[in-house]
Design a protein around this motif. Structure first.
Motif: not given
Length: 135
Positions: A8-10, A44-54, A84-90, A100-105
């Protein structure tokens, strides 16, 4: 429910909205039970380079009154938002249940919100006087 947050982020995809029922029977909540299923809405929606999750959920909680031991049934409407930003996810700084693969439970996220938002001490009413101290 699993949500591919990394993708979603990439990939910069369109907003996502999912509604589902969450099974909570058999879960170990501290001093209360949660009727199943809970109704969960995840967006989930994108705002610039971050994901907004509700995440929004509705849960019916059952317990004994902490003062008089009468049965208590209380409904909770829980809503929480995360950025959430991609850098935080990694990195290891992500507070969300992400693999580790970026899957949110999302199921685990909803259960965590119930644990955080429902008080551990529930009362049948604010004016409950409790059990008689002589008895």
């Amino acid at each position: 429910m699993q949500f591919d947050l990394n993708r979603f982020l990439t990939k910069g995809s369109e907003p996502v909205r999912r509604e589902f029922a969450l099974e909570c029977s058999g879960e170990a909540f501290p001093g209360y039970t949660v009727d199943s299923p809970c109704t969960v809405c995840f967006t989930a929606r994108l705002e610039g380079s971050k994901a907004i999750l509700e995440i929004c959920l509705s849960a019916m909680v059952r317990a004994e009154c902490a003062r008089c031991l009468a049965p208590v049934a209380q409904s909770f409407e829980i809503a929480q938002q995360y950025e959430v930003r991609l850098s935080e996810l990694q990195g290891e700084n992500c507070d969300l249940p992400v693999s580790d693969r970026g899957m949110l439970d999302v199921d685990e996220l909803a259960r965590s919100e119930i644990l955080l938002q429902v008080p551990q001490v529930l009362l049948c009413s604010d004016s409950c006087k409790g059990l008689c101290p002589v008895c």
